[in-house]
Every structure is written in structure tokens, then in C-alpha cells.
Design a protein around this motif. Structure first.
Motif, short mmCIF file in Angstrom:
data_model
loop_
_atom_site.label_atom_id
_atom_site.label_comp_id
_atom_site.label_asym_id
_atom_site.label_seq_id
_atom_site.Cartn_x
_atom_site.Cartn_y
_atom_site.Cartn_z
N VAL A 118 1.00 -1.07 0.02
CA VAL A 118 -0.12 -0.11 0.02
C VAL A 118 0.87 1.42 -0.10
CG1 VAL A 118 -1.68 1.24 1.23
CG2 VAL A 118 -2.09 -1.24 0.94
N GLU A 119 1.76 1.14 0.74
CA GLU A 119 2.86 2.21 0.91
C GLU A 119 3.58 2.62 -0.41
OE1 GLU A 119 5.29 1.48 4.08
OE2 GLU A 119 3.94 2.00 5.82
N LEU A 120 3.81 1.55 -1.12
CA LEU A 120 4.33 1.51 -2.48
C LEU A 120 3.46 2.31 -3.48
CD1 LEU A 120 6.77 1.03 -4.24
CD2 LEU A 120 5.82 -1.28 -4.83
N GLY A 121 2.59 1.81 -3.43
CA GLY A 121 1.43 2.41 -4.27
C GLY A 121 1.09 3.98 -4.14
N GLU A 122 1.26 4.27 -2.81
CA GLU A 122 1.14 5.68 -2.35
C GLU A 122 2.33 6.49 -2.96
OE1 GLU A 122 0.38 5.74 1.75
OE2 GLU A 122 -1.43 5.09 1.70
N LEU A 123 3.52 5.83 -2.98
CA LEU A 123 4.80 6.61 -3.38
C LEU A 123 4.64 6.66 -4.89
CD1 LEU A 123 7.53 4.68 -1.47
CD2 LEU A 123 6.64 6.99 -1.05
N ILE A 124 4.15 5.63 -5.59
CA ILE A 124 4.07 5.80 -7.08
C ILE A 124 3.03 6.81 -7.20
CG2 ILE A 124 3.38 4.32 -9.25
CD1 ILE A 124 4.74 1.90 -7.69
N SER A 125 1.87 7.04 -6.73
CA SER A 125 0.92 7.92 -6.93
C SER A 125 1.29 9.17 -6.64
CB SER A 125 -0.52 7.63 -5.84
OG SER A 125 -1.05 6.24 -6.49
N ARG A 126 2.01 9.63 -5.71
CA ARG A 126 2.59 10.72 -5.52
C ARG A 126 3.62 11.21 -6.59
NH1 ARG A 126 4.90 10.05 -0.23
NH2 ARG A 126 3.32 8.61 0.77
N TRP A 127 4.44 10.38 -6.86
CA TRP A 127 5.15 10.49 -8.29
C TRP A 127 4.45 11.00 -9.34
CZ3 TRP A 127 5.85 7.68 -12.48
CH2 TRP A 127 6.90 8.02 -13.44
N LEU A 128 3.60 10.09 -9.49
CA LEU A 128 2.65 10.38 -10.76
C LEU A 128 2.07 11.54 -10.66
CD1 LEU A 128 0.97 6.82 -11.28
CD2 LEU A 128 2.61 8.26 -12.92
N GLU A 129 1.43 12.14 -9.32
CA GLU A 129 0.77 13.29 -9.45
C GLU A 129 1.81 14.49 -9.71
OE1 GLU A 129 -0.66 13.45 -5.55
OE2 GLU A 129 -2.12 11.98 -5.99
#
Length: 185
Positions: A118-129
Motif C-alpha cells: 500500500v505504501e509503495l502504491g502511495e509513493l508511485i501515486s505521489r510521483w505520478l501526481e
């Protein structure tokens, strides 16, 4: 019809929800499934299963974005179908997409040791944003929707080689960002 209205139809257990979902998102769902499965019949079955899964999960789920909700379901069902159909075989479809990401996304074993999924997904989402809108759309269309480089290049008015290089730079940027966040890649 607006997403909120369609979701409300699911909550009211009105079968019109499925028709309205198909009218608004049928093309999107078919495209995602076809990009993964390369089979019209398998794609049709996955789209149908996606609508069934929506029916079964709403309520209690009330997604904020129906498109994203459908995209997640159709993608997961399509990948599962692909894996079962191609067990012990190597084909170019999904494996090519996933292999392109192996250098910048950690393996499942190291994800469990360094950071929760879940944390990895959040990191990738923040990077994408943090990406420019066009780069974000390109990355998502390639690695989430599975769109072919040739198609993306045509829509961008660029050569496939240029799009491939741009995707490589985006993957390298993702890898660098994850490493900076302490994720072992």
C-alpha cells in the motif's frame, strides 16, 4: 449519465446500472481487456465479469471514481485470465509491459521487506501526481491500460522510438524517486 447516478443505481439494485455502465465505460473496459488479452472473446467475458463484480461489490463499496474502479477490476480480471491461459508459456503481451517496469519497481519479495504494498502504491501515486499531465497520461496509458507504443505515438504525433525513449526516462525517474524514498529496487 453521471457516475454518481450510476453508482446510486447499483446501490438501489437497479439493473439499469449495468446498462448505463456499459454505455459510458464499455469501450474503455474493452480496450483495457484487449490490450492485455488480445482476444475478443476473452475480453468480452472479462467485461461481463467486471460488470458482475461491480454488481456484487456495490454496496458496500461507493467508489469515488467509477472509471478507476472499473479500470482496476477489468485489469485484474484480464491479467488473471491471461495468466491462467498462458501458464508455463512466455508471450509478449503482459510480460513485455511488466518486464519494462522490473528495473524501476521492486520485486514482491523486496517490497515485503522494505515497504508495504500500500505504501509503495502511495509513493508511485505521489510521483505520478508530480508529473506533467501529458507524461502522467502517457505512463498510465502504457503501464496501466497497456496501450501499444505505436498507438500512443500516433496520438502524440511522435515517432514510436521517441515515445519509447520518453517512457524509458519516466521509468528511470520513477526508479530514482523510489530509491530516494528508501525503496530497494
Amino acid at each position: 449519465m453521471e457516475d454518481i447516478q450510476i453508482i446510486e443505481l447499483y446501490w438501489m439494485r437497479d439493473e439499469a446500472a449495468i446498462r448505463e455502465t456499459d454505455v459510458k465505460y464499455g469501450t474503455f473496459c474493452h480496450r483495457v481487456a484487449m490490450n492485455i488479452l488480445h482476444s475478443f472473446q476473452d475480453s468480452e467475458e472479462c467485461v461481463s465479469d467486471t460488470y458482475g463484480r461491480c454488481w456484487d461489490t456495490m454496496p458496500p463499496q461507493r467508489p469515488g471514481s467509477l472509471r478507476a474502479y472499473l479500470g482496476t477490476i477489468i485489469r485484474n480480471l484480464s491479467i488473471s485470465r491471461y495468466r491462467s491461459a498462458h501458464a508455463q508459456k512466455r508471450f509478449g503481451g503482459v510480460e513485455v509491459l511488466l518486464s519494462e517496469l522490473t528495473d524501476c519497481v521492486p520485486s514482491p519479495e523486496s517490497v515485503q521487506r522494505t515497504v508495504e504494498a500500500v505504501e509503495l502504491g502511495e509513493l508511485i501515486s505521489r510521483w505520478l501526481e508530480g508529473l506533467p499531465k501529458e507524461d502522467r497520461a502517457l505512463f498510465i496509458r502504457r503501464y496501466w491500460n497497456g496501450d501499444a507504443v505505436k498507438i500512443l505515438a500516433g496520438e502524440l504525433g511522435a515517432r514510436p522510438n521517441a515515445v519509447t525513449k520518453r517512457l524509458l526516462r519516466l521509468r528511470e525517474a520513477l526508479r530514482k524517486n523510489l530509491e530516494e524514498q528508501g525503496v530497494c529496487v
